[in-house]
Design a protein around this motif. Structure first.
Motif, mmCIF file in Angstrom:
data_model
loop_
_atom_site.group_PDB
_atom_site.id
_atom_site.type_symbol
_atom_site.label_atom_id
_atom_site.label_comp_id
_atom_site.label_asym_id
_atom_site.label_seq_id
_atom_site.Cartn_x
_atom_site.Cartn_y
_atom_site.Cartn_z
ATOM 1 N N ALA A 1 0.824 -1.210 0.000
ATOM 2 C CA ALA A 1 0.000 0.000 0.000
ATOM 3 C C ALA A 1 0.859 1.262 0.000
ATOM 4 C CB ALA A 1 -0.945 -0.007 1.197
ATOM 5 N N GLY A 2 1.932 1.260 0.790
ATOM 6 C CA GLY A 2 2.803 2.436 0.827
ATOM 7 C C GLY A 2 3.490 2.682 -0.492
ATOM 8 N N ARG B 1 2.307 1.724 -3.441
ATOM 9 C CA ARG B 1 1.263 2.181 -4.368
ATOM 10 C C ARG B 1 1.046 3.683 -4.238
ATOM 11 N NH1 ARG B 1 -2.071 -2.052 -2.641
ATOM 12 N NH2 ARG B 1 -3.517 -0.571 -1.682
ATOM 13 N N THR B 2 0.998 4.152 -3.005
ATOM 14 C CA THR B 2 0.780 5.579 -2.770
ATOM 15 C C THR B 2 1.933 6.407 -3.320
ATOM 16 O OG1 THR B 2 -0.527 5.111 -0.788
ATOM 17 C CG2 THR B 2 0.386 7.326 -1.007
ATOM 18 N N GLU C 1 2.018 6.656 -7.339
ATOM 19 C CA GLU C 1 1.003 7.469 -8.009
ATOM 20 C C GLU C 1 0.868 7.067 -9.480
ATOM 21 O OE1 GLU C 1 2.857 11.292 -7.076
ATOM 22 O OE2 GLU C 1 1.162 11.713 -5.735
#
Length: 611
Positions: A421-422, A424-425, A428
């Motif tokens: 998740a980190g 993915r953020t 961008e």
């Protein structure tokens, strides 16, 4: 085909660096297993690994011309298919030749015309010239980007090589991948000149890069020309046919065994039939090769990417054209062998592959190499003639993104939700893909007579030819050269690409189907079953054992050892995907393959990731 490397340092004496240059060249031994050479001077050092294809006794490199003003030294990879005409033209201008190689023709073309020599070449090539007369390095790449070439600027010069691994072998090159590099790895798009590794760039297709004491400069000598198409349908079909005859004849020139890659699809079948017809005039028989999976033809199940197995069609073309054919049969054990997968990742320098379709292609090429040195491929016909289903989808036509990333295609880009998740953020990816897309379509000129639909189809063609095709060409070059096989791509001849790019979409699809002009040009040359066959993707195994083995590798190699790759993927997703013992969706299968390749890449390259 060959591998080239070099080092230019205006503030150092490189005559003391033979070991470093040799180490760079040795990373490309697979590209050039037949010979090696090194040339050193005070500010430039060049290395070469040779795969002998034309003039086996001559053509050694680096090739040097000593002039009264200094040395001119060439390292060259590729083939100039018009080297005979250029040789005659240069001889008429007073040049003398000591070999029969196209390498010497390229060197003398540079001596005669300088950088402008690039515009006279027809072929696939990447080469560098150190011109001591003016203390300048010149790097030139072919128009379509069939042959790779990378460079890395240093404080006082530049490093270059056919592949990133050659540059990374020099202590000056840092093994760092930042967010932009990871974005290119995970987005299935390609930013122009990007090379994933920080500080490294590609010489773009159709470009010349010069390096002097004052700095580095890139100049484009070719781009897709936009012009009005005035030929009738019949004249267009005839011209396509004539071009293909000429292109294949040129690309059959070789002093080593040749063959064709034959899937049984329209593209490879056309190339195989033309090659067989031309060689039959000299009483030669074409060898042809296909990839197949154990039991696949008998157990085949149609899906969104393929409606029939390839093998029966390949056999029909072989019988029709009279080729000496062989199927290369693969099984799940071979496709999941970790040493083989490591060879695939190493060949590409990054884990940006297509899973078993990459592994099978590598294994296919490895088997072919035991029998032939040169192969002709049908790659790029879909981009040139308009063969992808996205061209015919209203959804893809209207989407403001790369067509191959829409839901229309059965092989969409990597599913980002399986990443950590980190990460993915930080990546961008949606914004990155959108920005890259907007930049790409802004390059496409519009003719005055283009209506909205034809302009949109021109945009889509441009995207495939200048973005997607480069991914496929890089894949084919790396996997073939990893085993010392030269693969030639007749449909990438720039004359054919320029001509077809400007044909209106209504004419490209005059029979209501994909690749109408190619089908028309081959109407009397192929079995009707092949002429009427629907576009099918490169084959992938349907054996459920393959996915089971992927899960086992992820369980033992990744999760069991707490491999560092678990920090890059969603651990809950991976744990659940490994525990599942049922059929895997295509997206899950791709993500399992990507996880394994990522782990192998981290082990092989130990990159510093700046996230």
């Amino acid at each position: 085909m060959c591998g080239i490397v070099g080092w230019v340092a205006f503030g150092a004496d490189l005559r003391n660096e033979p070991d470093t240059v040799d180490a760079m060249a040795d990373t490309l031994a697979c590209r050039g297993p037949d010979d090696r050479g090194t040339w050193l001077s005070d500010h430039a050092a060049l290395g070469h690994r040779r795969l002998s294809v034309i003039d086996l006794a001559g053509g050694r490199q680096p090739m040097v011309e000593e002039t009264s003003d200094g040395s001119v030294v060439l390292v060259y990879s590729g083939e100039a298919y018009n080297f005979r005409e250029l040789r005659d033209a240069l001889a008429a201008r007073g040049h003398y030749f000591m070999t029969h190689s196209d390498t010497e023709v390229v060197l003398r073309a540079y001596l005669e015309w300088g950088i402008a020599s690039a515009e006279r070449l027809n072929g696939m090539y990447a080469f560098a010239v150190w011109d001591a007369r003016v203390q300048r390095l010149v790097m030139i790449r072919d128009r379509m980007g069939v042959k790779p070439l990378y460079y890395y600027e240093t404080e006082d010069g530049v490093l270059f090589g056919s592949e990133p691994k050659a540059i990374l072998a020099n202590p000056l090159a840092e093994h760092v991948v930042g967010l932009d590099g990871l974005r290119d790895m995970f987005s299935q798009t390609k930013s122009p000149a990007a090379a994933v590794w920080e500080g490294m760039r590609e010489v773009e297709p159709g470009c010349v890069v010069t390096v002097q004491r004052g700095g580095t400069r890139a100049v484009r000598y070719w781009s897709l020309p936009t012009r009005e198409h005035t030929d009738s349908r019949d004249a267009t079909v005839v011209h396509v046919r004539e071009l293909l005859e000429d292109i294949v004849a040129r690309q059959l020139v070789s002093d080593v065994p040749r063959c064709t890659l034959l899937s049984g699809g329209l593209d490879s079948s056309v190339i195989t039939e033309i090659a067989a017809s031309q060689l039959a005039c000299d009483d030669e028989t074409v060898r042809s090769f296909s990839v197949d999976y154990a039991g696949q033809t008998e157990r085949f199940v149609a899906d969104a990417a393929r409606d029939a197995p390839d093998t029966p069609f390949a056999h029909a073309v072989s019988a029709h054209a009279g080729t000496e054919h062989q199927d290369i049969l693969l099984d799940p054990d071979a496709l999941t062998d970790l040493e083989v997968r490591a060879a695939v990742v190493r060949s590409r320098d990054i884990p940006q592959g297509l899973g078993d379709m990459d592994t099978s292609m590598y294994l296919l090429f490895r088997e072919i190499r035991a029998r032939s040195t040169v192969a002709l491929s049908g790659e790029s016909a879909d981009e040139v003639f308009g063969g992808y289903r996205e061209f015919f989808s209203r959804e893809a036509q209207q989407a403001r993104t790369f067509p191959w990333l829409t839901d229309v295609t059965p092989m969409r880009g990597v599913d980002a939700e399986t990443l950590d998740a980190g990460l993915r953020t930080a990546l961008e990816l949606p914004d990155y893909i959108q920005d890259t897309y907007e930049s790409a379509v802004a390059e496409v000129p519009r003719l005055d007579h283009d209506d909205d639909h034809n302009y949109r189809m021109r945009q889509m063609s441009h995207l495939y030819l200048t973005r997607f095709l480069r991914l496929l060409l890089d894949r084919k070059d790396r996997l073939s050269m990893a085993v010392g096989l030269e693969v030639r791509v007749p449909f990438c001849d720039h004359r054919l690409v320029e001509y077809l790019y400007n044909v209106p979409w209504s004419l490209k699809t005059y029979d209501g189907r994909e690749k109408s002009l190619l089908r028309g040009a081959a109407a009397d040359r192929l079995p009707s079953s092949v002429l009427g066959r629907t576009k099918a993707n490169y084959p992938a195994t349907q054996d459920p054992t393959y996915v089971a083995k992927l899960r086992g590798i992820c369980r033992d190699y990744v999760l069991g050892s707490r491999h560092p790759v678990v920090e890059l993927v969603d651990q809950e997703w991976l744990t659940n995907a490994v525990a599942d013992d049922g059929p895997a969706r295509p997206s899950v299968r791709r993500s399992l393959e990507r996880t394994i390749d990522l782990a192998i890449w981290l082990d092989l390259y130990n990159p510093t990731l700046k996230i």
